[in-house]
Motif scaffolding. Structure first.
Motif, mmCIF file in Angstrom:
data_model
loop_
_atom_site.group_PDB
_atom_site.id
_atom_site.type_symbol
_atom_site.label_atom_id
_atom_site.label_comp_id
_atom_site.label_asym_id
_atom_site.label_seq_id
_atom_site.Cartn_x
_atom_site.Cartn_y
_atom_site.Cartn_z
ATOM 1 N N LEU A 30 3.747 1.593 -1.259
ATOM 2 C CA LEU A 30 4.402 1.851 -2.478
ATOM 3 C C LEU A 30 3.230 2.372 -3.547
ATOM 4 C CD1 LEU A 30 6.269 -1.522 -3.334
ATOM 5 C CD2 LEU A 30 7.116 1.030 -3.842
ATOM 6 N N ILE A 31 2.183 2.074 -3.586
ATOM 7 C CA ILE A 31 1.290 2.514 -4.351
ATOM 8 C C ILE A 31 0.669 4.154 -3.973
ATOM 9 C CG2 ILE A 31 0.356 0.419 -5.366
ATOM 10 C CD1 ILE A 31 -2.156 0.468 -3.666
ATOM 11 N N GLU A 32 0.798 4.213 -2.651
ATOM 12 C CA GLU A 32 0.389 5.615 -2.379
ATOM 13 C C GLU A 32 1.577 6.631 -2.615
ATOM 14 O OE1 GLU A 32 -2.345 6.548 -1.107
ATOM 15 O OE2 GLU A 32 -3.469 4.781 -0.101
ATOM 16 N N GLY A 33 2.559 5.936 -3.014
ATOM 17 C CA GLY A 33 3.814 6.911 -3.263
ATOM 18 C C GLY A 33 3.808 7.272 -4.773
ATOM 19 N N LEU A 34 3.045 6.673 -5.502
ATOM 20 C CA LEU A 34 2.947 7.054 -6.976
ATOM 21 C C LEU A 34 2.102 8.333 -7.025
ATOM 22 C CD1 LEU A 34 3.714 6.451 -10.092
ATOM 23 C CD2 LEU A 34 1.632 5.166 -10.196
ATOM 24 N N PRO A 35 2.320 9.433 -7.641
ATOM 25 C CA PRO A 35 1.662 10.536 -7.730
ATOM 26 C C PRO A 35 0.497 10.478 -8.961
ATOM 27 C CG PRO A 35 3.896 11.208 -7.780
ATOM 28 C CD PRO A 35 3.957 9.784 -7.928
ATOM 29 N N LEU A 36 -0.818 10.420 -8.635
ATOM 30 C CA LEU A 36 -1.599 10.569 -9.821
ATOM 31 C C LEU A 36 -2.547 11.572 -9.979
ATOM 32 C CD1 LEU A 36 -2.904 6.867 -8.719
ATOM 33 C CD2 LEU A 36 -1.465 7.454 -10.871
ATOM 34 N N SER A 37 -2.962 11.852 -11.497
ATOM 35 C CA SER A 37 -3.834 13.013 -11.516
ATOM 36 C C SER A 37 -5.031 12.633 -10.960
ATOM 37 C CB SER A 37 -4.015 13.188 -13.157
ATOM 38 O OG SER A 37 -5.103 13.653 -13.250
ATOM 39 N N VAL A 74 0.835 -1.156 0.077
ATOM 40 C CA VAL A 74 -0.066 -0.056 0.049
ATOM 41 C C VAL A 74 0.775 1.274 0.065
ATOM 42 C CG1 VAL A 74 -1.673 1.267 1.332
ATOM 43 C CG2 VAL A 74 -1.753 -1.063 0.940
#
Lengths: 62, 466
Positions: free
Chosen positions: A44-51, A42
């Motif tokens: 790791l995926i929270e660390g990816l900036p997303l539009s 979790v």
């Protein structure tokens, strides 16, 4: 969602109660280990900036 | 030596052998070989005999009987088979009523003349990479029975590698076709997400689940896929014109030397040394993990509340942890999935087929708890999907193929174990994968002798009780 927490209840028990799940003692070490693994993923995926316009992949089409 | 599916079908169609003789030979082979592998959980002998007799009658009448006439095939025990309980490798579902109908892809294989002969072992509810099942035993790798077959479709891979049947079917959510195919030295296909129907297939993580075939060579794999798809693939006229690249970065870590050299030979065949990198493969893998845990956990939550002790402990603890995940990270994982899909699909504007390893090395020993990743010992079982999980997220078709064994005579026993690669194309481009795999097989760069030599020993008893 509010969770009615008994005094002394640990975090794992709170998470289980939130989905109306009882954790037998035999399951707790394994569930705790798997929960910790998932926490790492979790993070790791929270660390990816997303539009904000990047929608969930529900109804997924390749 | 077991014949290929194509050869078996031709023998039946042209009267060299009856379908009944073919089935009887397969039943005998299962009885001789499978005690060493534990790949078969139920033999469908009587139904197979009836179906074989029906095919022989049709042939005698001069009727068309299909390209897989009389060919026995194995079925991972999460596909419905008429008259049988679909257990999905559990005892939780064992008291369900028998199914009335075959799963759709099973029906399609039967329509092509194939005959379901056996139900095959798997990780419980397909949640694992090892096929170490607390209820039905550990499936052993026919290339070395002291090693894992991989999972979760381990029975499907082992049954082909062990020469029990030439074709099997399995499912792949995070690598459950590609990992066992690679460790057992056979061919497997994860088709484009959504291409093959999932009717009559017990779900695991429904938004990632895909079903596909295993076979001992690329021609049989294609035959099986075309039957499951219901259509013949288009021909790709010139494989030399395919734009090929190898995946770098994440997909280069910790490879055994023979695997690295094998990958270079494959790209060399196409005259390229091009390497491309996928964006954020670690986060893609993490998203796959989270989606899988959440969907699997949600599916099983009602039963986990009432009968948790009936589950395989390893499966149960994973499912419980997944069921307790809050909504926000699960939705985030699906957003990452959308982002990743767009990034990966953009790559295919410039390349037709990507090549990557399937696992870091050969099958781990059953008593081997760790493999080396990033210079550190990590759980062998949890990390067998290191290279397969990120790719599942974007829905492309992926063909798992064994490298050809080493030619030099001085190779050690470990160096002679199978090593697998993944060939990856844009969605819907299975024809490109098969064309490329066929060319590489004909060039002697892909393909492992199948079946494995007959088992001579078992070093220890199996852990199951079936």
């Amino acid at each position: 969602m509010s969770v009615n927490v008994d005094e002394g209840a640990d975090e794992l028990a709170i998470m289980a109660r939130a989905v109306d799940l009882h954790l037998p003692d035999a399951c707790r070490p394994g569930v705790e280990a798997n929960t910790n693994v998932l926490r790492g993923y979790v993070a790791l995926i929270e660390g990816l900036p997303l539009s904000d316009h990047c929608e969930p992949a529900f109804g997924y089409k390749p | 030596m077991t014949m290929t599916a194509a050869a078996q079908a031709n023998a039946v169609r042209f009267g060299v052998k009856t379908a009944r003789e073919t089935i009887e030979a397969a039943i005998e082979t299962v009885g001789i070989r499978d005690p060493a592998y534990c790949s078969v959980t139920r033999l469908l002998a009587e139904r197979a005999r009836r179906m074989a007799d029906a095919i022989d009658i049709r042939i005698a009448r001069g009727e068309q009987v299909g390209p897989l006439a009389g060919v026995p095939f194995g079925v991972k025990d999460l596909f419905d088979v008429a008259g049988e309980v679909t257990t999905a490798g559990s005892v939780v579902l064992a008291s369900d009523p028998p199914k009335e109908d075959d799963a759709i892809v099973v029906q399609r294989l039967i329509a092509a003349g194939a005959i379901p002969l056996a139900l095959l072992n798997m990780d419980e509810f397909a949640y694992g990479f090892a096929t170490e099942n607390a209820h039905y035993g550990v499936t052993r790798n026919p290339r070395d029975t002291d090693r894992l077959a991989g999972g979760s479709s381990g029975g499907s891979a082992a049954a082909v590698a062990g020469g029990l049947v030439p074709i099997t079917i399995g499912s792949d959510t995070n690598g459950s076709i590609r990992v066992p195919a690679s460790l057992c030295g056979v061919w497997g296909l994860r088709p484009t997400q959504g291409r093959l129907p999932l009717g009559g297939v017990y779900p695991f993580a429904a938004s990632l689940d895909v079903v596909g075939p295993f076979a001992g060579d690329v021609d049989d794999l294609k035959l099986a896929f075309e039957a499951m798809d219901g259509h013949a693939l288009d021909e790709v006229p010139d494989t030399r014109g395919l734009r090929v690249a190898r995946l770098g970065g994440w997909f280069e870590q910790d490879l055994v030397p023979a695997l690295r050299e094998g990958l270079e030979r494959l790209t060399g065949f196409f005259g390229t040394s091009r390497v491309v990198e996928l964006p954020e493969p670690a986060r893609a893998r993490a998203a796959s993990f989270v989606i899988t845990a959440a969907e699997g956990g949600s599916l099983h939550l009602p039963r986990l509340r009432t009968r948790p002790i009936d589950y395989d402990p390893a499966t149960r603890d994973r499912l419980m942890a997944g069921a307790m995940l809050p909504a926000a990270p699960v939705i985030r994982a699906h957003r990452v999935r959308n982002w990743f899909r767009e990034q990966v699909h953009a790559l295919f504007e410039h390349v037709d087929v990507l090549i990557a390893p399937a696992t870091v090395g050969p099958a781990p020993r059953i008593d081997q708890p760790t493999i080396m990743v990033g210079g550190k010992p990590v759980s062998a079982r949890a990390n067998l999907g290191l290279f397969t999980q990120p790719l599942s997220l974007a829905g492309m078709p992926i063909l798992a193929a064994p490298l050809a064994p080493p030619a030099h005579e001085g190779a050690s026993a470990e160096e002679r174990l199978p090593l697998g690669v993944q060939l990856i194309a844009a969605p819907g481009k299975e024809a490109s994968l098969f064309a490329m795999a066929t060319a590489l097989s004909q060039a002697g760069l892909l393909g492992f002798p199948t079946p494995a030599p007959a088992p001579v020993h078992m070093s220890s008893s199996n852990s199951g009780n079936s």
